[in-house]
Design an enzyme around this catalytic site. Structure first.
Site, PDB file in Angstrom:
ATOM      1  N   CYS A 242       0.834  -1.200   0.000  1.00  0.00           N
ATOM      2  CA  CYS A 242       0.000   0.000   0.000  1.00  0.00           C
ATOM      3  C   CYS A 242       0.874   1.257   0.000  1.00  0.00           C
ATOM      4  O   CYS A 242       1.546   1.526  -0.972  1.00  0.00           O
ATOM      5  CB  CYS A 242      -0.989  -0.037   1.162  1.00  0.00           C
ATOM      6  SG  CYS A 242      -2.393   1.098   0.968  1.00  0.00           S
TER       7      CYS A 242
ATOM      8  N   HIS B 262      -3.402  -5.555   0.942  1.00  0.00           N
ATOM      9  CA  HIS B 262      -2.742  -5.788   2.230  1.00  0.00           C
ATOM     10  C   HIS B 262      -2.699  -7.284   2.595  1.00  0.00           C
ATOM     11  O   HIS B 262      -3.642  -7.793   3.221  1.00  0.00           O
ATOM     12  CB  HIS B 262      -3.506  -5.067   3.332  1.00  0.00           C
ATOM     13  CG  HIS B 262      -3.329  -3.585   3.349  1.00  0.00           C
ATOM     14  ND1 HIS B 262      -2.351  -2.961   4.099  1.00  0.00           N
ATOM     15  CD2 HIS B 262      -3.997  -2.593   2.703  1.00  0.00           C
ATOM     16  CE1 HIS B 262      -2.439  -1.648   3.935  1.00  0.00           C
ATOM     17  NE2 HIS B 262      -3.432  -1.396   3.088  1.00  0.00           N
TER      18      HIS B 262
ATOM     19  N   GLU C  28      -1.013  -8.640   4.947  1.00  0.00           N
ATOM     20  CA  GLU C  28      -0.959  -8.782   6.406  1.00  0.00           C
ATOM     21  C   GLU C  28      -2.350  -8.760   7.016  1.00  0.00           C
ATOM     22  O   GLU C  28      -2.556  -9.272   8.132  1.00  0.00           O
ATOM     23  CB  GLU C  28      -0.062  -7.692   7.024  1.00  0.00           C
ATOM     24  CG  GLU C  28      -0.676  -6.328   7.185  1.00  0.00           C
ATOM     25  CD  GLU C  28      -0.722  -5.507   5.905  1.00  0.00           C
ATOM     26  OE1 GLU C  28      -1.120  -4.327   5.970  1.00  0.00           O
ATOM     27  OE2 GLU C  28      -0.377  -6.041   4.816  1.00  0.00           O
TER      28      GLU C  28
END
Length: 229
Positions: A85, A202, A204
């Site tokens: 990002c 993302h 994560e």
């Protein structure tokens, strides 16, 4: 191995990255950008957020932090680097990868789950998938539209440096599946070396089983794969 997650003023996904990596039993620590890379760094994450308030352009100011010179040198030496990002924006602005991420076609901040098609499965970041697999990963950005001139995009695609594209649930590429208007639905690309990658979604946030699914785990395990080589 220890992955350094670089924190800039305005980073807000650094702790998420550490939590996700540690869930996978990968040692990780937050590193303030002014302190430089710690000795023994075996991986680097440029995390999401709003470094320097996205002034000028998203990632443009952070890209001039002295630590980015260390990151580029580490990348040349084979240390895996993943920009996510805002980290992807920093990666492009600092020359780690080609292209740029700019304002969404909608001119709105978009926060949603999207589908990505895996374009190749022979990189550290995608070895846990098969080419053509469709995974679901969240996005949260206002400047996520990937732009690059046509000649460079053709070369990027010829070199096989596109990792992920936005797609429908069945893997079809379409304008409707493209949340930000990225050229050719590009969601993630490689740098000059396969150990360097940037992506707007993302991973994560798709790693902890109770939060957002687990489709992103295999991407983060790329740090292990490079370490074993």
């Amino acid at each position: 191995m220890t992955v350094s997650v670089i924190r800039f003023g305005g980073s807000n996904c650094d702790r998420d990255a550490v939590a996700a990596l540690e869930h996978l039993d990968i040692d990780a620590e937050i590193v303030w950008h002014e302190d430089g890379l710690p000795e023994g760094t075996t991986g680097i994450v440029l995390p999401g957020g709003f470094s320097y308030g996205d002034y000028l352009r998203a990632g443009a100011i952070a890209a001039h932090s002295p630590i980015l010179e260390e990151v580029r040198e580490a990348a040349k030496n084979g240390v895996p680097v993943l920009g996510v990002c805002n980290g992807a924006q920093v990666g492009c602005e600092s020359g780690l990868t080609d292209g740029v991420f700019t304002t969404n076609e909608s001119a709105r901040f978009q926060c949603e789950h999207v589908y990505l098609r895996v374009e190749r499965d022979d990189t550290p970041w995608t070895a846990g998938y098969e080419t053509g697999d469709v995974i679901e990963i969240p996005i949260a950005h206002g400047e996520g539209r990937y732009e690059i001139d046509d000649d460079r995009l053709t070369q990027l695609e010829t070199d096989g440096r596109v990792l992920f594209r936005y797609c429908d649930a069945d893997g079809t590429l379409s304008a409707e599946a493209n949340p930000n208007g990225s050229k050719h639905n590009v969601a993630g690309v490689l740098g000059d070396h396969e150990t360097v990658a940037v992506m707007m979604p993302h991973p994560e946030r798709a790693t902890l089983p109770d939060v957002g699914g687990t489709d992103g785990q295999a991407i983060l395990r790329g740090f292990e794969r490079v370490d074993r080589q």
